[in-house]
Scaffold this motif. Structure first.
Motif, short mmCIF file in Angstrom:
data_model
loop_
_atom_site.label_atom_id
_atom_site.label_comp_id
_atom_site.label_asym_id
_atom_site.label_seq_id
_atom_site.Cartn_x
_atom_site.Cartn_y
_atom_site.Cartn_z
N ASP A 77 -3.69 3.62 1.76
CA ASP A 77 -4.42 2.88 0.74
C ASP A 77 -5.09 1.65 1.34
O ASP A 77 -4.81 1.23 2.47
CB ASP A 77 -3.47 2.44 -0.38
CG ASP A 77 -3.04 3.60 -1.26
OD1 ASP A 77 -3.66 4.66 -1.18
OD2 ASP A 77 -2.06 3.42 -2.02
N ARG A 78 -5.95 1.04 0.54
CA ARG A 78 -6.72 -0.14 0.97
C ARG A 78 -5.83 -1.28 1.47
O ARG A 78 -6.15 -1.95 2.44
CB ARG A 78 -7.58 -0.61 -0.21
CG ARG A 78 -8.07 -2.03 -0.14
CD ARG A 78 -9.19 -2.21 0.87
NE ARG A 78 -9.57 -3.62 0.92
CZ ARG A 78 -9.66 -4.32 2.03
NH1 ARG A 78 -9.42 -3.76 3.20
NH2 ARG A 78 -10.01 -5.59 1.99
N ALA A 111 0.82 -1.21 0.00
CA ALA A 111 0.00 0.00 0.00
C ALA A 111 0.86 1.26 0.00
O ALA A 111 2.00 1.27 0.46
CB ALA A 111 -0.92 0.01 1.22
N LYS A 127 -6.08 7.75 7.91
CA LYS A 127 -5.92 6.74 8.95
C LYS A 127 -5.83 7.35 10.35
O LYS A 127 -6.37 6.80 11.31
CB LYS A 127 -4.67 5.90 8.67
CG LYS A 127 -4.40 4.80 9.70
CD LYS A 127 -3.28 3.89 9.25
CE LYS A 127 -1.93 4.55 9.28
NZ LYS A 127 -1.48 4.80 10.69
N ARG A 137 -11.71 0.33 4.22
CA ARG A 137 -11.52 1.11 3.00
C ARG A 137 -10.34 2.06 3.17
O ARG A 137 -9.93 2.38 4.27
CB ARG A 137 -12.78 1.90 2.68
CG ARG A 137 -13.99 1.04 2.34
CD ARG A 137 -15.26 1.87 2.32
NE ARG A 137 -15.58 2.40 3.64
CZ ARG A 137 -16.65 3.12 3.93
NH1 ARG A 137 -17.52 3.41 2.97
NH2 ARG A 137 -16.87 3.54 5.15
N LYS A 138 -9.80 2.54 2.05
CA LYS A 138 -8.72 3.51 2.12
C LYS A 138 -9.25 4.84 2.64
O LYS A 138 -10.45 5.13 2.56
CB LYS A 138 -8.08 3.71 0.75
CG LYS A 138 -8.98 4.35 -0.29
CD LYS A 138 -8.25 4.49 -1.62
CE LYS A 138 -9.14 5.15 -2.67
NZ LYS A 138 -8.43 5.30 -3.97
N TYR A 194 -2.63 9.20 5.36
CA TYR A 194 -3.66 8.69 4.46
C TYR A 194 -3.15 7.37 3.90
O TYR A 194 -2.08 7.32 3.27
CB TYR A 194 -3.94 9.68 3.33
CG TYR A 194 -5.04 9.25 2.39
CD1 TYR A 194 -6.33 9.74 2.55
CD2 TYR A 194 -4.79 8.38 1.34
CE1 TYR A 194 -7.35 9.36 1.69
CE2 TYR A 194 -5.80 7.99 0.48
CZ TYR A 194 -7.09 8.48 0.66
OH TYR A 194 -8.10 8.09 -0.19
N TYR A 216 -3.12 -1.29 3.14
CA TYR A 216 -2.64 -1.14 4.52
C TYR A 216 -3.72 -1.59 5.51
O TYR A 216 -3.44 -2.30 6.47
CB TYR A 216 -2.25 0.31 4.78
CG TYR A 216 -1.50 0.48 6.08
CD1 TYR A 216 -0.12 0.37 6.13
CD2 TYR A 216 -2.18 0.74 7.27
CE1 TYR A 216 0.57 0.50 7.32
CE2 TYR A 216 -1.50 0.89 8.46
CZ TYR A 216 -0.12 0.76 8.48
OH TYR A 216 0.55 0.89 9.67
#
Length: 284
Positions: free
Chosen positions: A194-195, A165, A224, A220-221, A192, A197
């Motif tokens: 991605d999916r 990710a 975080k 979902r992305k 931030y 991670y």
């Protein structure tokens, strides 16, 4: 919590060491800040035993930071970066850019995880994350010719291990010397992810749900987390540019969106994450 994030405060504390106070407005400054300087240190870190945990552990954290030939570098445990644009001296603008690498140990060992439900989800492979950063800074902002304000944005991507990710992270920090022997600072950052991670560290699939008792969940992305922190350093011998010093800091991180809603956090852990560090460093 991922060790790279947990060491943010230690990195910024060490970064404060070349900043020097001007005891009075006239020049020259009390110490010569030009030339090469390197700080090495180690400290004890109090942090969650995994990202999102409500149980805390103590771990050691080595670090080094400095500038050689005008190129600034940082090594903080499992995180390393270097600014490939030479730093100007004095109260000037500083353009920053360079590579960054992180070894992500989050949940790569189950021995230090207190919650049996998280252990039942299984361990993750150590992830290697590489990328780069760009930023801009200004020395001589408010209090003297030696305080600094910096803003940067980094991007790193998992290239092996638990995930592939991408992670974006804006960061802002302010550092100011109080004297030739002490400096303090504050900082804020966010991530931030991605999916991939969330899939690696926050998802719960059907088999994991059966093993752990946690409900099935898919992340979902999105954003975080955000982090706020403070730091300080005090010279024990010499001054901020020479000798031993105490370093310390603390960070509050708040998990957001699906990352906070995951049962890994909302049931087994806590969306509020705290970290504290206290250590000893030497500058030469």
């Amino acid at each position: 919590m991922r060790l790279a994030l947990s060491l943010t405060a230690l990195t910024l504390v060490l970064a404060a060491t070349p900043a020097l106070a001007q005891d009075a407005p006239p020049s020259p400054p009390p110490l010569d800040t030009s030339g090469d300087h390197v700080t090495i240190g180690a400290g004890g870190v109090y942090l969650p035993d995994y990202e999102g945990s409500d149980h805390y552990v103590f771990r050691g954290a080595p670090g080094a930071i400095g500038s050689i030939g005008g190129f600034a570098f940082t090594i903080a445990g499992n995180r390393a970066s270097i600014d490939l644009i030479p730093n100007p001296t004095g109260p000037k603008w500083d353009i920053q850019a360079g590579p960054i690498a992180v070894v992500n140990f989050n949940r790569s060992s189950l021995k230090g995880i207190d919650d049996p439900r998280i252990r039942a989800l299984g361990k993750r492979s150590t992830a290697i994350e590489v990328g780069g950063f760009v930023g801009i800074g200004k020395t001589g902002v408010v209090t003297s010719d030696y305080d600094s304000l910096n803003f940067s944005v980094s991007y790193r991507k998992g290239v092996s291990g638990a995930h592939r990710a991408g992670i974006w992270s804006p960061t802002i920090n302010y550092l100011t010397p109080l004297s030739t022997k002490a400096a303090v600072g504050v900082f804020a950052s966010a991530e931030y992810a991605d999916r991939g991670y969330g899939k690696a560290y926050f998802d719960v699939d059907a088999a994991q749900s059966l093993a752990s008792g946690l409900p099935v969940f898919s992340t979902r992305k999105g954003w975080k987390d955000y982090s706020l922190g403070a730091l300080a350093t005090v010279a024990i011998t010499g001054d901020l540019l020479h000798g031993f010093k105490l370093v310390g800091g603390g960070t509050y991180t708040r998990l957001l969106n699906d990352f906070a809603a995951s049962p890994v956090v909302s049931i087994a852990g806590d969306r509020s994450q705290w970290m504290g560090v206290l250590g000893l460093a030497y500058t030469f």
